[in-house]
Design a protein around this motif. Sequence first.
Motif, mmCIF file in Angstrom:
data_model
loop_
_atom_site.group_PDB
_atom_site.id
_atom_site.type_symbol
_atom_site.label_atom_id
_atom_site.label_comp_id
_atom_site.label_asym_id
_atom_site.label_seq_id
_atom_site.Cartn_x
_atom_site.Cartn_y
_atom_site.Cartn_z
ATOM 1 N N GLU A 43 -2.432 -2.461 0.165
ATOM 2 C CA GLU A 43 -1.708 -3.221 -0.852
ATOM 3 C C GLU A 43 -0.455 -3.903 -0.282
ATOM 4 O O GLU A 43 -0.400 -5.122 -0.186
ATOM 5 C CB GLU A 43 -1.340 -2.281 -1.999
ATOM 6 C CG GLU A 43 -0.645 -2.966 -3.151
ATOM 7 C CD GLU A 43 -0.446 -2.005 -4.331
ATOM 8 O OE1 GLU A 43 -1.370 -1.245 -4.674
ATOM 9 O OE2 GLU A 43 0.668 -2.026 -4.895
ATOM 10 N N GLY A 46 5.122 0.053 2.771
ATOM 11 C CA GLY A 46 6.111 0.946 2.170
ATOM 12 C C GLY A 46 7.322 1.041 3.095
ATOM 13 O O GLY A 46 7.478 0.226 4.023
ATOM 14 N N HIS A 157 -7.333 3.979 -2.759
ATOM 15 C CA HIS A 157 -6.194 3.869 -1.850
ATOM 16 C C HIS A 157 -5.844 5.281 -1.351
ATOM 17 O O HIS A 157 -5.883 6.242 -2.135
ATOM 18 C CB HIS A 157 -4.995 3.265 -2.600
ATOM 19 C CG HIS A 157 -3.912 2.842 -1.665
ATOM 20 N ND1 HIS A 157 -3.045 3.735 -1.080
ATOM 21 C CD2 HIS A 157 -3.565 1.623 -1.180
ATOM 22 C CE1 HIS A 157 -2.204 3.082 -0.295
ATOM 23 N NE2 HIS A 157 -2.497 1.796 -0.340
HETATM 24 N N1 URA Z 1 0.271 1.534 1.442
HETATM 25 C C1 URA Z 1 -0.295 0.337 1.685
HETATM 26 O O1 URA Z 1 -1.016 -0.197 0.853
HETATM 27 N N2 URA Z 1 -0.062 -0.234 2.846
HETATM 28 C C2 URA Z 1 0.676 0.321 3.789
HETATM 29 O O2 URA Z 1 0.816 -0.301 4.858
HETATM 30 C C3 URA Z 1 1.248 1.570 3.539
HETATM 31 C C4 URA Z 1 1.035 2.162 2.356
#
Ligand code: URA
Length: 201
Positions: A43, A46, A157
């Motif tokens: 996504e 972070g 995810h």
């Molecule tokens: N979450 C994500 O979607 N991407 C990242 O790079 C880290 C955490």
Amino acid sequence: MRVSLEDFEASCLQCQRCDLAKERQHVVVSRGNPSARLMVVGEAPGADEDAQGRPFVGRSGRLLDACLADVGLDQTDDTYICNLIKCRPPGNRRPTPAELKACRPWLDRQILEVNPEILLLLGATATATLLECRTPISRLRGQWTEWQGRYVMPSFHPSYLLRNPSRDSGKPRSLFMADLANVKHALNGVVSGLTQDSSDP
Ligand code: URA
């Protein structure tokens, strides 16, 4: 690295297309193998990713790497890992539609440059945004979809798996592992149950 991919990265690192540029420490472009047949799309970066300039280097990333390794996929050689958007939304909030739209040309170009056969989409936002469809992830997950001549596997995810750690059969972690095994099979030339059309009716 190919010159066109180097050009892409150099331009992406200068991006000012949205306000996320103001607060970022790094533009987070990718890690892994630019010649990989598998592209993994998350996504957004972070805090750890923003600090290090590489995607999936925090807890979610460690889990992702371990799961890939469990099915025999090496994070460095077998995958090219990136995100929908390249800069961290403050406080790890969801990217806004405007941010997703501003960043989309980078992802589209990244896909063209890397030219993966298979895309593994991590989570509802990556899936809905890339496929431009509103079908819930619960329905799309685990189903092969064809998108612009590539095979796409939507799945959970890793951060969702961290919140749902049970490895019991039927639980998210075991479904995710099944999806990864499916991807590994596809890389070996076996794609089963391809869905032709993932868009909304
Ligand atoms: N979450 C994500 O979607 N991407 C990242 O790079 C880290 C955490």
